[in-house]
Write an enzyme that holds these catalytic residues in place. Sequence first.
Site, short mmCIF file in Angstrom:
data_model
loop_
_atom_site.label_atom_id
_atom_site.label_comp_id
_atom_site.label_asym_id
_atom_site.label_seq_id
_atom_site.Cartn_x
_atom_site.Cartn_y
_atom_site.Cartn_z
CG ASP A 159 7.02 -9.51 -0.43
OD1 ASP A 159 7.39 -10.55 -0.96
OD2 ASP A 159 6.43 -8.60 -1.03
CG ASP A 163 3.37 -9.25 -5.17
OD1 ASP A 163 3.57 -8.33 -4.37
OD2 ASP A 163 4.29 -9.75 -5.86
CG LEU A 187 -1.95 -1.21 1.18
CD1 LEU A 187 -2.97 -1.06 2.30
CD2 LEU A 187 -2.65 -1.38 -0.16
#
Lengths: 432, 319
Positions: free
Chosen positions: A156, A309, A67
């Site tokens: 990630d 993703d 985000l």
Amino acid sequence: MTTRPLLLTGGHLLDPSIGLDGTGDLLLVDGVVAAVGGSIAGPADAIRVDCSGRHVTPGFIDVHCHLREPGREDVETIATGARAAAAGGFTAVCAMPNTDPVTDNQAAVGFIRAQAAKADASRVYPIGAISVGMNGDRLSEMGEMVAAGAVAVSDDGRPVVSAQLMRTALEYARTFGIPVADHCEEPTLAHGGVMNEGIISARLGLKGIPSESEEIMVIRDILLARRTGGRVHLCHMSTWGSVELIRWGKERGIPVTAEVCPHHLTLTEDRVGQYDTNAKMNPPLRTQRDVDALVAALKDGTIDCVATDHAPHHNDEKNREFADAPNGIVGLETALSVLMTWLVAPGTITLSQLVEKMSCAPARVFGLAGGTLRRGAIADVTVLDAAAAWTVQGSDFRSKGRNSPWLGSTLRGRVDRCIVGGRQVHVRDGLA
Amino acid sequence: MTSLGKDLLDLESLSPEQITAILDTAEPLKAISLRAIKKVPTLRGETIVNLFFEASTRTRVSFEFAEKRMSADAVNVAIGNSSVSKGETLVDTARNLEAMKIDMVVIRHQASGAARFLAERIESNVINAGDGTHEHPTQGLLDLLTLRDRWGSLQGRRVCLCGDVLHSRVARSNIHGLRKMGAEVAVCGPRSLLPNGAEEALGVTVFDRIEAAIEWADALNILRLQLERMTAGYIPSLREYNRVFGVTRERLDRAPRDLLILHPGPMTRGVEIDSDVADGPHSLILDQVTNGVAVRMAVLYLLRGGRPDLATAGTAAGE
């Protein structure tokens, strides 16, 4: 804030978590499912929504999205991301920590939750970083982050290079019962790669990322999960080899779960075409053999769930030389329709199976509320029109990102309504 | 006349007819470089920008000669002197050039696909002068012309590209061009310097040993080790490379036939090629350089619509 009861009438209730598959009503009161199935009268002050001809499912949950806030509010904010999620039928999303600054402490976790509360759209669950600054050196304060609302940890965007750090993270995370989500990429093999290593990369003169770059880390993580008993969650799987390794791990009862993205289930490296940066992602689009194996693994449960993703980028950043463009595409608003078009419409999987993979399973894997219409569950619900056809236009996205390989494509199936805590946070334009 | 379209980006997308048209056009243009006044008015009034994001001497000078011999107005933009060094993007560079109403761009860029990226965003003709590790089509064409001059036809001939194929844009253009023109193509080098799956990806035979390549081939096109592109240790040492893969006189003497020797330059003598091979009787290396100007003149001419009356005409001075 009090919310009027919401009565969804005449819809096709579809919830594999409780074996629900037929027409009926759904009553949501005080943020929970008050009654499900059959004909429900409902309280007099209920808002009534006619759902005939529509499917009513537990809200979708995305365990993997980006985000960008804090740090890159020009490409996405928690508010725009949460609204994009709602438009895509996701009642909850998990935000990855590779923000600027990195979400590696309780204050950062609290900030995301506060921004999400203000956004008043889909739920946003923060994922904390495994290591401080995602630098791969030192564990971040997982306990405090979990107390502040983090639901998992992950670095990630970067692999956890140190096997020792990964081992420690798995051991330590057990204390809090959260999964450690890993970006599986052996960096010395992937170094400099910008697409799948294969025939297309050889022709285009682009440095390739071999499948083994992912698979080496997949088997490392599975072995470390076996050693530690910690729950490892493997992000965005892309190769047939990874599927075989996960199957091996699950057969032995090792605590491993895995996700796959809509683009890896539907597109191949051919989509790079002539250096199309909307087909540039990490892990890269692979081959048809990989796509087939991923679809089969999703069906047979080897891969647990779908995750988007979702990775918004500014148009200027994508509109450049392929090797220099950033990885990633937006996905929250197209995930359902892409999978309905490519997997459900041809009969590869049923809509019920898709709901399981987009709602029930993600809730289970990350231990989140939702993912079910069971009486008493939180009232997170998605209403979709399986028959609708629509053409993807970037200008319609709630996300600030426009970087989608499906721009201009006509897709099947569309989200009509997204209901979070019994309140409609998204109603498709044109509907009452 | 066979049209090339708007741009020359690669040889992979050209037809054999298009390649033949370029080579046939280049053939008479060679004579211009032999005249006392090396100039024809073919591209008079045309503005060409040579946009070089990577260092280049040979290719840039060759293009500049070609442009000037066709009477075009050529401007050289080198990366160090451009706004790109101040952070300007390639697309902004393109828009600015377009706003200056230019006619053609010759681009050399470190990113594969950069020439296509530019071509899709501007009206001007774009010529790829080498994009990353993708293609270098005019180099491929001049290699084809050089071999065709010797053999008359490329049909059935065997050409082996030796060395760092992985990082070579010249290799890809040669492979596509030679195969389209009917030649058999092989590559030879350490597997660490060959694209994984080269046989299937590029339609070539792979030789692991230079001796086998020499026995098979009619011509060797010897590639430079692109040490500047090697981000990993692909070979143990230059010394060992020369011992195992170097094209030496001793190895050529054992060949069953006289081999033609090409090298796109710049050469690293004593590594991939020994001096007595580079300067030997079967070396076509300087012919390649000469033919480079003619091929580039042909491409410029054909992309601008090709006016036969001006292609080889004398100047007003009447040479």
